[in-house]
Design an enzyme around this catalytic site. Structure first.
Site, PDB file in Angstrom:
ATOM      1  N   GLU A  91     -10.253 -10.440  -7.137  1.00  0.00           N
ATOM      2  CA  GLU A  91      -9.084  -9.419  -6.860  1.00  0.00           C
ATOM      3  C   GLU A  91      -7.890  -9.513  -7.936  1.00  0.00           C
ATOM      4  OE1 GLU A  91      -9.789  -8.859  -2.243  1.00  0.00           O
ATOM      5  OE2 GLU A  91      -8.033  -9.785  -2.763  1.00  0.00           O
ATOM      6  N   HIS A  97      -2.129  -5.473   1.872  1.00  0.00           N
ATOM      7  CA  HIS A  97      -3.481  -6.244   1.603  1.00  0.00           C
ATOM      8  C   HIS A  97      -3.201  -7.532   1.225  1.00  0.00           C
ATOM      9  CE1 HIS A  97      -7.675  -7.145   0.585  1.00  0.00           C
ATOM     10  NE2 HIS A  97      -7.180  -7.432  -0.429  1.00  0.00           N
ATOM     11  N   TYR A 146     -12.607  -1.803  -3.061  1.00  0.00           N
ATOM     12  CA  TYR A 146     -12.833  -1.871  -1.638  1.00  0.00           C
ATOM     13  C   TYR A 146     -14.481  -1.814  -1.636  1.00  0.00           C
ATOM     14  CZ  TYR A 146      -8.426  -2.062   0.367  1.00  0.00           C
ATOM     15  OH  TYR A 146      -7.017  -2.630   0.778  1.00  0.00           O
ATOM     16  N   ASN A 178      -1.879   0.030   7.052  1.00  0.00           N
ATOM     17  CA  ASN A 178      -1.391  -1.327   7.563  1.00  0.00           C
ATOM     18  C   ASN A 178      -0.641  -1.890   6.310  1.00  0.00           C
ATOM     19  OD1 ASN A 178      -3.432  -1.875   5.744  1.00  0.00           O
ATOM     20  ND2 ASN A 178      -4.260  -3.163   7.395  1.00  0.00           N
ATOM     21  N   LYS A 215       0.754  -1.530  -0.019  1.00  0.00           N
ATOM     22  CA  LYS A 215      -0.049   0.077  -0.097  1.00  0.00           C
ATOM     23  C   LYS A 215       1.043   1.144  -0.097  1.00  0.00           C
ATOM     24  CE  LYS A 215      -3.870  -2.163   2.407  1.00  0.00           C
ATOM     25  NZ  LYS A 215      -4.726  -2.025   3.472  1.00  0.00           N
TER      26      LYS A 215
HETATM   27  P1  CMP Z   1      -7.342  -4.294   4.264  1.00  0.00           P
HETATM   28  O1  CMP Z   1      -6.620  -5.861   4.661  1.00  0.00           O
HETATM   29  O2  CMP Z   1      -6.876  -3.741   2.976  1.00  0.00           O
HETATM   30  O3  CMP Z   1      -8.952  -4.439   4.035  1.00  0.00           O
HETATM   31  C1  CMP Z   1      -9.672  -3.178   4.300  1.00  0.00           C
HETATM   32  C2  CMP Z   1      -8.810  -2.208   5.039  1.00  0.00           C
HETATM   33  O4  CMP Z   1      -9.546  -1.408   5.494  1.00  0.00           O
HETATM   34  C3  CMP Z   1      -7.949  -2.883   6.162  1.00  0.00           C
HETATM   35  O5  CMP Z   1      -6.667  -3.432   5.387  1.00  0.00           O
HETATM   36  C4  CMP Z   1      -7.504  -1.570   6.606  1.00  0.00           C
HETATM   37  O6  CMP Z   1      -6.295  -0.941   6.111  1.00  0.00           O
HETATM   38  C5  CMP Z   1      -8.667  -0.685   6.425  1.00  0.00           C
HETATM   39  N1  CMP Z   1      -9.320  -0.527   7.843  1.00  0.00           N
HETATM   40  C6  CMP Z   1     -10.169  -1.641   8.660  1.00  0.00           C
HETATM   41  N2  CMP Z   1     -10.803  -1.045   9.524  1.00  0.00           N
HETATM   42  C7  CMP Z   1     -10.502   0.051   9.546  1.00  0.00           C
HETATM   43  C8  CMP Z   1     -10.547   1.133  10.832  1.00  0.00           C
HETATM   44  N3  CMP Z   1     -11.179   1.256  11.668  1.00  0.00           N
HETATM   45  N4  CMP Z   1     -10.198   2.331  10.420  1.00  0.00           N
HETATM   46  C9  CMP Z   1      -9.592   2.575   9.384  1.00  0.00           C
HETATM   47  N5  CMP Z   1      -9.066   1.722   8.285  1.00  0.00           N
HETATM   48  C10 CMP Z   1      -9.556   0.415   8.623  1.00  0.00           C
END
Ligand code: CMP
Length: 140
Positions: free
Chosen positions: A128, A117, A51, A114, A11
């Site tokens: 995906e 993904h 998403y 984070n 990311k």
């Molecule tokens: P990802 O695995 O890419 O799938 C959905 C994404 O939404 C997740 O990783 C996080 O980066 C984001 N996400 C999930 N929960 C939250 C949250 N409470 N606040 C902000 N971002 C979130």
């Protein structure tokens, strides 16, 4: 266990910190092969489409904003049990809960930033992968 393919993204929070190689090395060190890879700067429309399952969640706007804030490296990873293996290597979505040695424990900044993904099931992996790659771009 069968050889599988899974979809992975490095990311913007990670590409901005020049972590593409460091994160890819973790995949390779754990037996996953990069069989497709490209660097994209997602449009708002692409991020919202990818998403879409989260469109009613309170964090959706923040998620789309983060994913369009810089380059993303989209990849297809191949290996034995690749879908589950990649999720183990990534660690928990919230880095505060991620196990030692996982990518998110090592590199992630927050739940929104984070770093990676990965697909959560065979159906989502297929969807995906097809969202970002044509069959001829995947070379095993
Ligand atoms: P990802 O695995 O890419 O799938 C959905 C994404 O939404 C997740 O990783 C996080 O980066 C984001 N996400 C999930 N929960 C939250 C949250 N409470 N606040 C902000 N971002 C979130």
């Amino acid at each position: 266990m069968a050889i599988e393919r899974t979809f992975s993204m490095i990311k913007p929070d990670a590409t901005k910190r020049n972590l593409t190689g460091a994160i890819t090395k973790v995949f390779e060190d754990n037996g996953l092969r990069v069989v497709a890879s490209k660097r994209v700067w997602m449009s708002k429309r692409e991020a919202e489409g990818f998403y879409a399952v989260h469109k009613d969640r309170p964090f959706f706007g923040e998620l789309v904003e983060g994913m369009t804030s810089g380059p993303t490296v989209v990849q297809v990873l191949e290996g034995e049990g690749a879908i589950l293996k990649n999720r183990e290597i990534m660690g928990a979505t919230n880095p505060a809960q991620a196990a030692e040695g996982t990518i998110r424990k090592q590199f992630a900044l927050s739940i929104g930033e984070n770093s990676v993904h990965g697909s959560d099931a065979p159906e989502t992996a297929a969807e995906e992968i097809a969202y970002w790659f044509s069959a001829t771009e995947i070379v095993g």
